[in-house]
Design an enzyme around this catalytic site. Structure first.
Site, PDB file in Angstrom:
ATOM      1  N   ALA A   1      -9.686   5.659   3.947  1.00  0.00           N
ATOM      2  CA  ALA A   1      -9.530   6.834   4.810  1.00  0.00           C
ATOM      3  C   ALA A   1     -10.828   7.621   4.979  1.00  0.00           C
ATOM      4  O   ALA A   1     -11.574   7.841   4.022  1.00  0.00           O
ATOM      5  CB  ALA A   1      -8.440   7.774   4.313  1.00  0.00           C
ATOM      6  N   GLY A   2     -11.064   8.011   6.221  1.00  0.00           N
ATOM      7  CA  GLY A   2     -12.159   8.915   6.543  1.00  0.00           C
ATOM      8  C   GLY A   2     -13.498   8.278   6.814  1.00  0.00           C
ATOM      9  O   GLY A   2     -14.459   8.975   7.163  1.00  0.00           O
TER      10      GLY A   2
ATOM     11  N   LYS B   1       0.866  -1.166   0.000  1.00  0.00           N
ATOM     12  CA  LYS B   1       0.000   0.000   0.000  1.00  0.00           C
ATOM     13  C   LYS B   1       0.912   1.227   0.000  1.00  0.00           C
ATOM     14  O   LYS B   1       1.635   1.479   0.964  1.00  0.00           O
ATOM     15  CB  LYS B   1      -0.924   0.029   1.212  1.00  0.00           C
ATOM     16  CG  LYS B   1      -1.868   1.229   1.181  1.00  0.00           C
ATOM     17  CD  LYS B   1      -2.595   1.431   2.488  1.00  0.00           C
ATOM     18  CE  LYS B   1      -3.393   2.732   2.414  1.00  0.00           C
ATOM     19  NZ  LYS B   1      -3.915   3.138   3.731  1.00  0.00           N
TER      20      LYS B   1
ATOM     21  N   GLY C   1      -8.291   9.534   9.340  1.00  0.00           N
ATOM     22  CA  GLY C   1      -8.633   9.673  10.741  1.00  0.00           C
ATOM     23  C   GLY C   1      -9.727  10.670  11.072  1.00  0.00           C
ATOM     24  O   GLY C   1     -10.056  10.858  12.244  1.00  0.00           O
TER      25      GLY C   1
ATOM     26  N   ASN D   1      -9.654   1.750   9.617  1.00  0.00           N
ATOM     27  CA  ASN D   1      -8.781   1.562  10.764  1.00  0.00           C
ATOM     28  C   ASN D   1      -9.294   2.356  11.973  1.00  0.00           C
ATOM     29  O   ASN D   1      -9.805   1.809  12.942  1.00  0.00           O
ATOM     30  CB  ASN D   1      -7.352   1.950  10.410  1.00  0.00           C
ATOM     31  CG  ASN D   1      -6.355   1.659  11.526  1.00  0.00           C
ATOM     32  OD1 ASN D   1      -5.166   1.881  11.365  1.00  0.00           O
ATOM     33  ND2 ASN D   1      -6.775   1.151  12.670  1.00  0.00           N
ATOM     34  N   THR D   2      -9.205   3.681  11.887  1.00  0.00           N
ATOM     35  CA  THR D   2      -9.499   4.518  13.041  1.00  0.00           C
ATOM     36  C   THR D   2     -10.884   4.257  13.629  1.00  0.00           C
ATOM     37  O   THR D   2     -11.039   4.123  14.847  1.00  0.00           O
ATOM     38  CB  THR D   2      -9.378   6.007  12.663  1.00  0.00           C
ATOM     39  OG1 THR D   2      -8.041   6.267  12.229  1.00  0.00           O
ATOM     40  CG2 THR D   2      -9.700   6.895  13.843  1.00  0.00           C
TER      41      THR D   2
END
Length: 255
Positions: A182-183, A95, A156, A204-205
Site C-alpha cells: 500500500a501507498g 491476504k 491508494g 496495484n494503484t
C-alpha cells in the site's frame, strides 16, 4: 528466490487486479510485471464460476491467486469471507484486510490480530495487511502469519515509504517475509523498500492508474530487482562528511 510458507517465487513483485480500465489492460500489465502472485478482492469475484472475468483471464497454473478480505470491517466478517472463499475452491492462501474506516482504509490492529489467530489455527496461510507497527508484526508472527504486510502509506495514496523507519525495525525483527503493501506510487518507492531489506512489495494503484499501465508494470519489476540487488550487494554507509573518491596523496608533481 522469495519463499513464503511452502512456496517459492522468482518475482518479488506482487500485483493487484483493481482499478484497471479494462480486463484486457489488467492482464497485459500483470504479464508485463512478471509477478507470480496476484491479489483479488473476494467481493469482486465468484470463485465457483469458471467464467468469472478475472478468474477466467488469468491462469491458475501461472499465478498464485491471493484472495483478500478487502471491505471486511471486523474479524468476524473477515473470517466469514475467508471460510466462504475456501469452501468455494479459493484455497488456503489469504491476504487478510480488516479496514473499518472507509475514509482512511487503515487496518484495525486488534481485529487483524484476532482474525489472524483464528484463521491460522484453521490452516489458512495468512498474510495480514497491517500498520507499520513493529510490536504488532511480532504478535502476528506469534499467532501464525506466514508473512506480514506493513503499509508504506495508506492505500491508494501513492505517497511512498512514509513509514520507512518502522518498516526497518519490522524487517530487522522479522521471522517471516516482510512485504511492503500500500501507498507505493512510483518505481523508486518500490526500490527504496527493497533496498532496506523488504522481501517483496505489493503494487496495484500506481500501475492501474498510470497513463501506460504495461510500461509502468515493467518499470516496477525492474525497480524491485534493482532494489533487491542493491540490498544484497551491500549499500555504502551514509555519513555527513565528504570523502574523496579519488586519491588525495601522491599529487606533489602538480605543485
Amino acid at each position: 528466490m522469495l519463499s513464503i510458507a511452502d512456496r517459492t517465487f522468482r518475482s518479488r513483485l506482487l500485483v493487484g487486479t483493481g482499478k484497471f480500465s479494462s480486463s484486457a489492460m489488467m492482464v497485459a500489465a500483470i504479464e508485463a510485471s512478471a509477478s507470480e502472485i496476484v491479489t483479488v478482492a473476494l467481493r469482486r469475484i465468484d470463485l465457483e464460476d469458471p467464467g468469472d472475468d478475472i478468474m477466467s483471464m488469468l491462469s491458475r497454473d501461472r499465478y498464485l491467486f491471493l484472495p483478500n478480505t478487502s471491505g471486511a470491517r471486523d474479524a468476524d466478517e473477515a473470517v466469514r469471507l475467508a471460510r466462504m472463499a475456501r469452501a468455494s475452491g479459493g484455497g488456503e492462501w489469504l491476504k487478510l484486510e480488516v479496514t473499518p474506516d472507509p475514509r482512511t482504509l487503515l487496518p484495525d490492529p486488534v481485529e487483524t490480530l484476532k482474525a489472524t489467530e483464528i484463521l491460522a489455527a484453521e490452516g489458512f496461510k495468512v498474510m495480514p495487511y497491517m500498520n507499520a507497527d513493529p510490536i504488532l508484526a511480532l504478535r502476528l508472527q506469534d499467532v501464525g502469519a506466514v508473512a506480514v504486510m506493513p503499509l508504506g502509506a495508506p492505500i491508494g495514496t501513492n505517497l511512498g515509504m512514509i513509514t520507512r523507519f518502522q518498516i526497518e525495525i519490522i524487517i530487522e525483527q522479522a521471522r517471516v517475509p516482510v512485504i511492503v503493501d500500500a501507498g507505493l506510487g512510483a518505481p523508486s518507492h518500490a526500490a527504496e523498500a527493497m533496498e532496506i531489506g523488504a522481501d517483496a512489495v505489493l503494487v496495484n494503484t500506481a500501475i492501474a492508474v498510470a497513463g501506460d499501465p504495461v510500461r509502468m508494470a515493467r518499470a516496477f519489476a525492474m525497480a524491485v530487482e534493482a532494489g533487491r540487488d542493491a540490498f544484497e550487494s551491500g549499500l555504502g554507509r551514509k555519513q555527513i562528511e565528504a570523502v574523496a573518491s579519488s586519491p588525495t596523496t601522491g599529487l606533489d608533481f602538480l605543485k
